[in-house]
Design an enzyme around this catalytic site. Structure first.
Site, PDB file in Angstrom:
ATOM      1  N   SER A   1       0.851  -1.408  -0.007  1.00 22.93           N
ATOM      2  CA  SER A   1      -0.039   0.052   0.094  1.00 22.93           C
ATOM      3  C   SER A   1       0.925   1.313   0.030  1.00 22.93           C
ATOM      4  O   SER A   1       1.848   1.272  -0.638  1.00 22.93           O
ATOM      5  CB  SER A   1      -1.004   0.135   1.182  1.00 22.93           C
ATOM      6  OG  SER A   1      -1.697   1.103   1.305  1.00 22.93           O
TER       7      SER A   1
ATOM      8  N   TYR B   1      -3.792   8.779  -6.194  1.00 24.77           N
ATOM      9  CA  TYR B   1      -3.217   7.570  -5.676  1.00 24.77           C
ATOM     10  C   TYR B   1      -3.901   7.158  -4.368  1.00 24.77           C
ATOM     11  O   TYR B   1      -4.119   5.992  -4.453  1.00 24.77           O
ATOM     12  CB  TYR B   1      -1.665   8.192  -5.710  1.00 24.77           C
ATOM     13  CG  TYR B   1      -0.773   7.272  -5.331  1.00 24.77           C
ATOM     14  CD1 TYR B   1      -0.281   6.084  -5.924  1.00 24.77           C
ATOM     15  CD2 TYR B   1      -0.001   7.297  -3.792  1.00 24.77           C
ATOM     16  CE1 TYR B   1       0.570   5.077  -5.280  1.00 24.77           C
ATOM     17  CE2 TYR B   1       1.024   6.654  -3.437  1.00 24.77           C
ATOM     18  CZ  TYR B   1       1.235   5.387  -4.006  1.00 24.77           C
ATOM     19  OH  TYR B   1       2.109   4.652  -3.608  1.00 24.77           O
TER      20      TYR B   1
ATOM     21  N   LYS C   1      -4.870   3.266  -2.738  1.00 27.69           N
ATOM     22  CA  LYS C   1      -3.949   2.663  -1.509  1.00 27.69           C
ATOM     23  C   LYS C   1      -4.781   2.536  -0.311  1.00 27.69           C
ATOM     24  O   LYS C   1      -4.596   1.564   0.510  1.00 27.69           O
ATOM     25  CB  LYS C   1      -2.883   3.613  -1.479  1.00 27.69           C
ATOM     26  CG  LYS C   1      -1.818   3.511  -2.680  1.00 27.69           C
ATOM     27  CD  LYS C   1      -1.444   2.047  -2.906  1.00 27.69           C
ATOM     28  CE  LYS C   1      -0.276   2.047  -4.051  1.00 27.69           C
ATOM     29  NZ  LYS C   1       0.208   0.564  -4.352  1.00 27.69           N
TER      30      LYS C   1
END
Length: 320
Positions: A166, A180, A184
């Site tokens: 992650s 992004y 994650k």
């Protein structure tokens, strides 16, 4: 389930660069009886990576390179060979099915899987294209989701160590990472659920901070100044150092893994209904409670002030 480099069949996604490539090197150089399969979309980059790893190993050991080697995963399989590649679009479920069918046919179903594929395009939200937004979910979430599902179907009774990468931004999302950080964070939620459902698996989640890689260099080209300001003067550590820290933590039994102290602190402040499996968990909880009471409110006020101030001073750059 103990983490060890030896006597494994290890599948590494995102294996042609960054931490995936560094782990492939580590397995190849430090284990003798482990089969390594690296996967990414670009066959040319995969082949270059395999040749680089093999040649570097021969130079280090001062032995003669065996010349051209067929690294692509295909029958007939050379039983003496340890490093293979398989080009695959991991964001496409059907392609991942083909990958696992090939592994099954060659009796190379993995005992360890490292889901390292991913990458960020740090920009302000208005500055992102539709392609970049979709790419964020494809390479940062769907690649892991698809591989994890195929492994779960393939290994319904055997033990398996699934190591998912992650990011520290999953614990602390902030301006510039809209493409992004949400993907994650979804990985973090997926890990929590898989730990409950896949009882024959050991599932580890890595939350790396900044480390030197091809991807990190590219990210600096588009990263907004306000993002750099909030990140602070955090120097990127060498990729090999990050790899060694992660491997050491996994061998120690940690399943929530960090590459720096900042990540450990942020997880302590991330109080929620998920079990923590990092080092010094009781201390982490105490630190988190005290920080959330005494530090976080003041920090967030200051952070919000800096962001508003930056946007006022850079009104014409809101889409950059």
């Amino acid at each position: 389930m103990k983490f060890t480099l030896e006597d494994q069949v290890v599948l590494i996604t995102g294996g042609s660069q960054g931490l995936g490539k560094e782990f492939a090197k580590k397995y190849y150089n430090e284990a003798e009886n482990t089969k390594i399969i690296i996967v990414s979309r670009s066959e040319a980059r995969l082949l270059d990576t395999c040749n680089e790893i093999r040649i570097e190993a021969h130079l280090r050991r001062e032995t003669t390179d065996e010349g051209q080697v067929q690294h692509k995963l295909a029958a007939p399989l050379d039983l003496e060979q340890r490093l293979f590649y398989y080009p695959c679009d991991l964001s496409c479920y059907e392609s991942v099915e083909c990958l696992f069918n090939a592994l099954r046919d060659l009796d190379l179903l993995p005992t360890q899987t490292l889901c390292c594929a991913g990458g960020a395009v740090p920009k302000l939200f208005r500055g992102l294209s539709g392609h970049e937004l979709n790419l964020g979910m494809d390479i940062n979430y769907k690649t892991t989701l698809n591989v994890a599902h195929q492994i779960a179907l393939a290994e319904q009774t055997k033990e398996h160590h699934l190591i998912i990468f992650s990011s520290a931004t999953a614990l602390y999302p902030f301006v510039g990472y809209s493409q992004y950080a949400p993907a994650k964070a979804a990985i973090k939620s997926l890990v929590a659920i898989l730990r409950q459902e896949l009882t024959n698996f050991r599932i580890s989640c890595v939350y790396p901070g900044n480390f030197e890689s091809e991807g990190f260099t590219v990210e600096q080209l588009t990263k907004p100044e306000i993002t750099k300001l909030i990140e602070g003067p955090s120097d990127a550590i060498p990729c090999k150092q990050a790899c060694d820290i992660i491997a050491k933590s996994l061998a120690r039994g940690d399943d929530d893994v960090f590459t720096d102290f900042v990540g450990w602190m942020i997880m302590g402040m991330d109080l929620g209904l998920t079990a923590k499996k990092s080092r010094f968990v009781p201390l982490q909880w105490i630190f988190g409670v005290l920080s959330n009471i005494l530090v976080v409110p003041f920090y967030m006020v200051g952070c919000s002030w800096y962001i508003r101030k930056w946007f006022r001073e850079n009104d014409g750059k809101k889409a950059n």
